[in-house]
Scaffold this motif. Structure first.
Motif, PDB file in Angstrom:
ATOM      1  N   PHE A  37       6.937  14.657  36.567  1.00 40.35           N
ATOM      2  CA  PHE A  37       6.767  13.923  35.371  1.00 40.35           C
ATOM      3  C   PHE A  37       6.922  14.884  34.307  1.00 40.35           C
ATOM      4  O   PHE A  37       6.510  15.994  34.491  1.00 40.35           O
ATOM      5  N   ARG A  38       6.956  14.410  32.918  1.00 41.77           N
ATOM      6  CA  ARG A  38       6.972  15.152  31.841  1.00 41.77           C
ATOM      7  C   ARG A  38       6.389  14.676  30.670  1.00 41.77           C
ATOM      8  O   ARG A  38       6.512  13.291  30.627  1.00 41.77           O
ATOM      9  N   GLN A  39       5.986  15.620  29.982  1.00 39.11           N
ATOM     10  CA  GLN A  39       5.577  15.162  28.479  1.00 39.11           C
ATOM     11  C   GLN A  39       5.722  15.726  27.388  1.00 39.11           C
ATOM     12  O   GLN A  39       5.599  16.988  27.240  1.00 39.11           O
ATOM     13  N   ALA A  40       6.459  15.190  26.522  1.00 36.87           N
ATOM     14  CA  ALA A  40       6.921  15.983  25.090  1.00 36.87           C
ATOM     15  C   ALA A  40       6.042  15.884  24.091  1.00 36.87           C
ATOM     16  O   ALA A  40       5.356  14.794  24.217  1.00 36.87           O
ATOM     17  N   PRO A  41       5.916  16.589  23.311  1.00 38.15           N
ATOM     18  CA  PRO A  41       4.806  16.681  22.053  1.00 38.15           C
ATOM     19  C   PRO A  41       5.171  15.409  21.112  1.00 38.15           C
ATOM     20  O   PRO A  41       5.943  14.937  20.930  1.00 38.15           O
ATOM     21  N   GLY A  42       3.906  14.550  21.332  1.00 33.03           N
ATOM     22  CA  GLY A  42       3.843  13.225  20.442  1.00 33.03           C
ATOM     23  C   GLY A  42       4.723  12.221  21.319  1.00 33.03           C
ATOM     24  O   GLY A  42       4.724  11.019  20.674  1.00 33.03           O
ATOM     25  N   LYS A  43       4.860  12.206  22.604  1.00 39.68           N
ATOM     26  CA  LYS A  43       5.413  11.394  23.210  1.00 39.68           C
ATOM     27  C   LYS A  43       4.676  10.749  24.606  1.00 39.68           C
ATOM     28  O   LYS A  43       3.718  11.834  24.972  1.00 39.68           O
ATOM     29  N   GLU A  44       5.022   9.769  25.053  1.00 34.73           N
ATOM     30  CA  GLU A  44       4.342   9.329  26.410  1.00 34.73           C
ATOM     31  C   GLU A  44       4.654  10.140  27.584  1.00 34.73           C
ATOM     32  O   GLU A  44       6.083  10.382  27.536  1.00 34.73           O
ATOM     33  N   ARG A  45       3.934  10.318  28.505  1.00 36.81           N
ATOM     34  CA  ARG A  45       4.251  10.748  30.037  1.00 36.81           C
ATOM     35  C   ARG A  45       5.525   9.871  30.559  1.00 36.81           C
ATOM     36  O   ARG A  45       5.440   8.767  30.351  1.00 36.81           O
ATOM     37  N   GLU A  46       6.320  10.740  30.971  1.00 38.24           N
ATOM     38  CA  GLU A  46       7.679  10.103  31.418  1.00 38.24           C
ATOM     39  C   GLU A  46       8.001  10.591  32.989  1.00 38.24           C
ATOM     40  O   GLU A  46       7.729  11.696  33.272  1.00 38.24           O
ATOM     41  N   MET A  83      17.051  21.873  37.622  1.00 35.27           N
ATOM     42  CA  MET A  83      17.309  21.176  36.435  1.00 35.27           C
ATOM     43  C   MET A  83      18.531  21.938  36.080  1.00 35.27           C
ATOM     44  O   MET A  83      18.701  23.195  35.636  1.00 35.27           O
ATOM     45  N   ASN A  84      19.718  21.367  35.870  1.00 41.09           N
ATOM     46  CA  ASN A  84      20.974  21.813  35.418  1.00 41.09           C
ATOM     47  C   ASN A  84      21.431  21.089  34.020  1.00 41.09           C
ATOM     48  O   ASN A  84      20.819  20.044  33.790  1.00 41.09           O
ATOM     49  N   SER A  85      22.281  21.750  33.373  1.00 39.45           N
ATOM     50  CA  SER A  85      22.802  21.113  32.158  1.00 39.45           C
ATOM     51  C   SER A  85      21.713  20.701  31.187  1.00 39.45           C
ATOM     52  O   SER A  85      21.659  19.573  30.583  1.00 39.45           O
ATOM     53  N   LEU A  86      20.666  21.577  30.987  1.00 39.84           N
ATOM     54  CA  LEU A  86      19.413  21.386  30.441  1.00 39.84           C
ATOM     55  C   LEU A  86      19.767  20.956  28.692  1.00 39.84           C
ATOM     56  O   LEU A  86      20.859  21.460  28.342  1.00 39.84           O
ATOM     57  N   LYS A  87      19.131  20.337  28.275  1.00 44.47           N
ATOM     58  CA  LYS A  87      19.179  19.746  26.970  1.00 44.47           C
ATOM     59  C   LYS A  87      18.079  19.812  26.139  1.00 44.47           C
ATOM     60  O   LYS A  87      17.024  19.907  26.765  1.00 44.47           O
ATOM     61  N   PRO A  88      18.168  20.037  24.994  1.00 40.04           N
ATOM     62  CA  PRO A  88      16.887  20.345  23.873  1.00 40.04           C
ATOM     63  C   PRO A  88      15.702  19.244  24.222  1.00 40.04           C
ATOM     64  O   PRO A  88      14.579  19.312  24.357  1.00 40.04           O
ATOM     65  N   GLU A  89      16.479  17.900  24.260  1.00 38.45           N
ATOM     66  CA  GLU A  89      15.349  16.711  24.415  1.00 38.45           C
ATOM     67  C   GLU A  89      14.771  16.788  26.031  1.00 38.45           C
ATOM     68  O   GLU A  89      13.785  16.253  26.253  1.00 38.45           O
ATOM     69  N   ASP A  90      14.868  18.017  26.795  1.00 39.29           N
ATOM     70  CA  ASP A  90      14.330  17.813  28.082  1.00 39.29           C
ATOM     71  C   ASP A  90      13.213  19.073  27.808  1.00 39.29           C
ATOM     72  O   ASP A  90      12.245  18.915  28.944  1.00 39.29           O
ATOM     73  N   THR A  91      12.886  19.411  26.780  1.00 44.80           N
ATOM     74  CA  THR A  91      11.593  20.301  26.384  1.00 44.80           C
ATOM     75  C   THR A  91      10.337  19.526  26.774  1.00 44.80           C
ATOM     76  O   THR A  91      10.309  18.411  26.137  1.00 44.80           O
ATOM     77  N   ALA A  92       9.535  19.939  27.343  1.00 39.93           N
ATOM     78  CA  ALA A  92       8.536  19.154  27.919  1.00 39.93           C
ATOM     79  C   ALA A  92       7.511  19.996  28.869  1.00 39.93           C
ATOM     80  O   ALA A  92       7.732  20.915  29.052  1.00 39.93           O
ATOM     81  N   ILE A  93       6.218  19.597  28.779  1.00 37.24           N
ATOM     82  CA  ILE A  93       5.259  20.080  29.900  1.00 37.24           C
ATOM     83  C   ILE A  93       5.975  19.219  31.392  1.00 37.24           C
ATOM     84  O   ILE A  93       5.859  18.043  31.030  1.00 37.24           O
ATOM     85  N   TYR A  94       5.977  19.812  32.232  1.00 37.56           N
ATOM     86  CA  TYR A  94       6.410  19.387  33.232  1.00 37.56           C
ATOM     87  C   TYR A  94       5.191  19.268  34.485  1.00 37.56           C
ATOM     88  O   TYR A  94       4.779  20.237  34.756  1.00 37.56           O
ATOM     89  N   TYR A  95       4.835  18.176  35.174  1.00 37.63           N
ATOM     90  CA  TYR A  95       3.813  17.884  35.986  1.00 37.63           C
ATOM     91  C   TYR A  95       4.458  17.540  37.355  1.00 37.63           C
ATOM     92  O   TYR A  95       5.113  16.557  37.507  1.00 37.63           O
ATOM     93  N   CYS A  96       3.768  17.975  38.208  1.00 41.11           N
ATOM     94  CA  CYS A  96       4.128  17.674  39.766  1.00 41.11           C
ATOM     95  C   CYS A  96       2.767  16.679  40.171  1.00 41.11           C
ATOM     96  O   CYS A  96       1.711  17.313  39.733  1.00 41.11           O
TER      97      CYS A  96
END
Length: 126
Positions: A37-46, A83-96
């Motif tokens: 899962f991941r959570q970017a600043p100001g966004k819900e967990r995805e 994670m390949n072809s990373l994009k700026p929008e992939d920036t987040a804290i990633y949780y296992c």
């Protein structure tokens, strides 16, 4: 005591790659489905991905399909996220996370996952 520990985050340029790892202790790795899962600043967990207890079946969020691959090695009690072809929008804290079910089922919201790591930061620069 169950421990879930992520590693492998960092700073990478857009288009680059990173591999995250997650080790689980205190659980029989072969008895749990696991997710990223991941959570970017100001966004819900995805929900990013989920893999069943066998490692043979994985599901992905549309936003990462074709770019991210999750796998597991139950002998090492380790989950991976390539994670390949990373994009700026992939920036987040990633949780296992781990859930005491063999299959992923309804995994996207993360509600059934009872064990979570502390997260690892992934930053993708443009």
């Amino acid at each position: 005591q169950v421990q879930v520990v992520e590693s492998g985050g960092g700073l990478v340029q857009a288009g680059g790659s990173l591999r995250l790892s997650c080790t689980v202790s205190g659980l029989r790795s072969g008895d749990v489905a696991m997710g990223w899962f991941r959570q970017a600043p100001g966004k819900e967990r995805e929900g990013v991905s989920c893999i069943d207890y066998t490692g043979r079946n994985a599901d992905y969020a549309d936003s990462v399909k074709g770019r991210f691959t999750t796998s597991r090695d139950n002998t090492k009690k380790t989950l991976y996220l390539q994670m390949n072809s990373l994009k700026p929008e992939d920036t987040a804290i990633y949780y296992c996370a781990a859930k005491i079910y063999l299959l992923c089922g309804s995994w996207v919201g993360g509600a059934d996952f009872g064990y979570w790591g502390q997260g690892t930061q992934v930053t993708v620069s443009s």
